[in-house]
Design a protein around this motif. Structure first.
Motif, mmCIF file in Angstrom:
data_model
loop_
_atom_site.group_PDB
_atom_site.id
_atom_site.type_symbol
_atom_site.label_atom_id
_atom_site.label_comp_id
_atom_site.label_asym_id
_atom_site.label_seq_id
_atom_site.Cartn_x
_atom_site.Cartn_y
_atom_site.Cartn_z
ATOM 1 N N ARG A 69 52.285 27.496 53.923
ATOM 2 C CA ARG A 69 51.374 27.286 52.781
ATOM 3 C C ARG A 69 49.926 27.245 53.258
ATOM 4 N NH1 ARG A 69 55.611 24.001 50.774
ATOM 5 N NH2 ARG A 69 54.709 22.078 51.565
ATOM 6 N N ALA A 72 48.693 30.682 53.792
ATOM 7 C CA ALA A 72 48.334 31.360 52.544
ATOM 8 C C ALA A 72 46.948 30.912 52.107
ATOM 9 C CB ALA A 72 49.369 31.036 51.473
ATOM 10 N N LYS A 75 44.255 32.452 54.263
ATOM 11 C CA LYS A 75 44.001 33.871 53.972
ATOM 12 C C LYS A 75 42.968 34.018 52.853
ATOM 13 C CE LYS A 75 47.756 36.400 55.936
ATOM 14 N NZ LYS A 75 48.978 35.664 56.199
#
Ligand code: PEP
Ligand code: MG
Length: 591
Positions: A69, A72, A75
């Protein structure tokens, strides 16, 4: 009722530490709570072992999900640290698979019949002890990563919620006992004005993250937490490695002025990114990057490097008990070669030995390999030529994705270069038979000039290889018999000693006569102070820590190569390092 005592205003307190990320940070103390979880310890009955192992496996799986997580989230970050953070979090996820840490904890639960939290704590402590014995800055940085993963596992097992640096007021200086790299990367540079912590090293990921975020940072500051309270005003100087808590108005004014000057300088330097490095009289100079870890690739790009002049491949071999195979090395190198889009990438073959230890490689040679005069660099690679061939095969395969050059460390004889070339040819033949893709021509094969014997035999070596990279760090150590890492003889470590300069001059002249490229990739290449002298000796290629490139470029733009050569001529007639330093500094002050 307790009487509320009026707090006595505390005076200015100055602390010293390690400046690991440049710049001045001025703001208020924001205490970062490192999660101080008490780790429960208890025995597990024989019948409970399977369940305890299961509990540990679940905590590990949960940690992998949490990091997934975080990846993510990373990113989605728009700042330059996103790439570095992703790489780091990937490393954490790998560590949560079948690593020594995970296997070790599992074995402890079975063997010692202890609970999983205690097993994690014991395993991390054992790994830490082994790393500490090696006294290696790189391993120390990896240890921070292992600790971070251990903390996360304990957090999951004890169900402690982990705090990520939350929203903080603008101009907060984060003050911590220890800042983890993941915490650092999630700081909002629009709010945080700097980082300071009681522990940490210049080579650690936290330092790298701070540099990537452009946040001034001072680590390894003893007594910091005793001297700083939440809300105190604070100044940190990431260049000088200084922290001032509750600065007086006069001190504050000094730092404010310094900060404005540095901000102006940084703005000016960033404008140089796309400008070619050309001297006043039109001599073109190539500025390359030294890279030790894949996470530095973003910095290489930001700095406007013309290529990678030294890719130290040791990182692929450290912090592990097995050896990386051809495929793994190829994949890692590809992530570093491809983004360079055809600019040269100089991959140095493994340079373990001496102070750079890697247990798995050295195996039976441990004693000799741990000596600076023993089985280091190319000697070790030739003694275990199957390892060198694997490394060559990875380099050859990655040559299909860019402009790859191969560099041999610690060379002293022409025979070593010939043997290495024969192994390179064998590696290429094997790959061809396998039908593997590689560049149509074999990569250029270069030699590090970092041993006095190599420098003095430079004309012979120049006939056997395709380029030179002068490693002034080891060249200084070996020529002056001064251990690079021993602070008791640090005052004798002087690259301006006439012996070093003569060796550099001789090796450079030999390369120029043989018409092969020659660069300097030791620390002096990234220090503007030495530039005029090196340029004056005929050098035109310099490889350095990426963040030094703009400063060095600025110096090149202000230099005249003819004047530099004249000053180098005067300097080379000198016998005394002190006089050489004076002549160089005088020249720098004028030009
Ligand atoms: C050197 O010795 O100057 C050099 C660049 O190599 P390392 O610092 O990796 O030994
Ligand atoms: Mg070296």
């Amino acid at each position: 009722m307790a009487k509320k005592r009026k707090q006595k205003k505390r005076g200015e307190a100055v602390f010293r530490g390690l400046g690991v990320s440049p710049g001045i940070g001025i703001g208020v103390v924001h205490l970062h709570q490192t999660d101080a979880v008490t780790v429960p310890e208890y025995r597990i009955p024989q019948t409970g072992i399977a369940a305890e192992r299961e509990r540990f496996a679940k905590a590990t799986a949960a940690a992998r999900r949490q990091i997934g997580r975080l990846r993510a989230k990373a990113k989605g970050m728009s700042n330059s640290a996103a790439g570095e953070l992703d790489f780091l979090l990937d490393a954490y996820q790998q560590m949560l698979k079948n690593s020594r840490l995970v296997r070790g904890v599992d074995q402890r639960i079975v063997r010692d019949r202890i609970n999983a939290e205690a097993a994690v704590q014991a395993e991390v402590a054992e790994i830490a002890e082994a790393f500490a014995a090696m006294d290696d800055a790189y391993l120390a940085a990896r240890l921070d990563d292992i600790r971070e993963v251990g903390r996360r596992l304990i957090g999951n097992l004890t169900k402690t919620v982990r705090k990520i640096p939350s929203r903080m007021p603008r101009d907060s200086i984060v003050v911590a006992q220890e800042m983890t790299p993941a915490d650092t990367a999630l700081l909002d540079p629009g709010r945080a004005a700097g980082i300071t912590a009681e522990v940490g090293g210049a080579e650690g990921h936290t330092a790298i993250m701070a540099r990537a975020l452009g946040l001034p940072a001072v680590l390894a500051v003893p007594g910091l937490l005793k001297g700083a309270r939440a809300g105190d005003s604070i100044v940190i100087d990431g260049d000088a490695g200084q922290v001032v808590v509750n600065p007086s108005p006069a001190t504050l004014a000094v730092f404010q002025r310094l900060r404005s000057e540095k901000q102006r300088e940084k703005r000016q330097l960033s404008r140089l990114k796309r400008q070619p490095a050309i001297t006043l009289d039109g001599v073109e100079v190539t500025l390359l990057a030294n890279v030790e870890l894949p996470i530095e690739m973003a910095l290489v790009n930001q700095a406007g490097a013309a290529g990678i002049g030294l890719l130290r491949s040791e990182f692929m071999f450290m912090n592990r008990e097995d050896l990386p195979g051809e495929e793994e090395q190829f994949q890692v190198l590809r992530t570093m070669v491809e983004p360079m889009e055809g600019k040269p990438v100089t991959i140095r073959t493994l340079d373990v030995g001496g102070e750079k230890i890697s247990g798995a490689v050295m195996g039976d040679f441990r004693e000799s390999a741990s000596s600076a005069l023993g089985l280091r660099g190319i000697r070790l690679s030739l003694a275990r030529d199957e390892l060198l061939e694997i490394q060559f095969r990875a380099c050859l395969r990655v040559s299909a994705f860019g402009n790859v050059r191969i560099l041999l460390p610690m060379v002293t004889t022409v025979a070593e270069v010939r043997q290495a070339r024969a192994i390179l040819a064998r590696a290429a033949r094997r790959l061809k038979r396998r039908g593997a893709a590689m560049a149509s021509a074999l990569p250029l094969l270069g030699v590090m000039i970092e041993v006095p014997g190599a420098a003095l035999a430079a004309d012979a070596l120049a006939q056997a290889c395709d380029f030179f990279a002068i490693g002034s760090n080891d060249l200084t150590m070996y020529t002056l018999a001064v251990d690079r890492g021993d602070d008791q003889v640090a005052h004798l470590y002087n690259p301006l000693h006439p012996a070093i300069l003569r060796l550099i001059q001789f090796a450079t002249a030999a390369a120029l006569r043989a018409r092969i490229p020659v660069s300097v990739c030791g620390e002096i290449a990234g220090d503007p102070r030495f530039l005029a002298l090196l340029l004056g000796l005929g050098l035109r290629e310099f490889s350095m820590t990426p963040s030094n490139i703009p400063r060095v470029k600025k110096r090149i733009l202000a230099l005249d190569s003819i004047a530099a050569a004249a000053r180098a001529g005067v300097i080379m007639d000198q016998m005394d390092a002190g006089r050489i330093a004076m002549l160089l500094d005088d020249f720098n002050a004028l030009a």
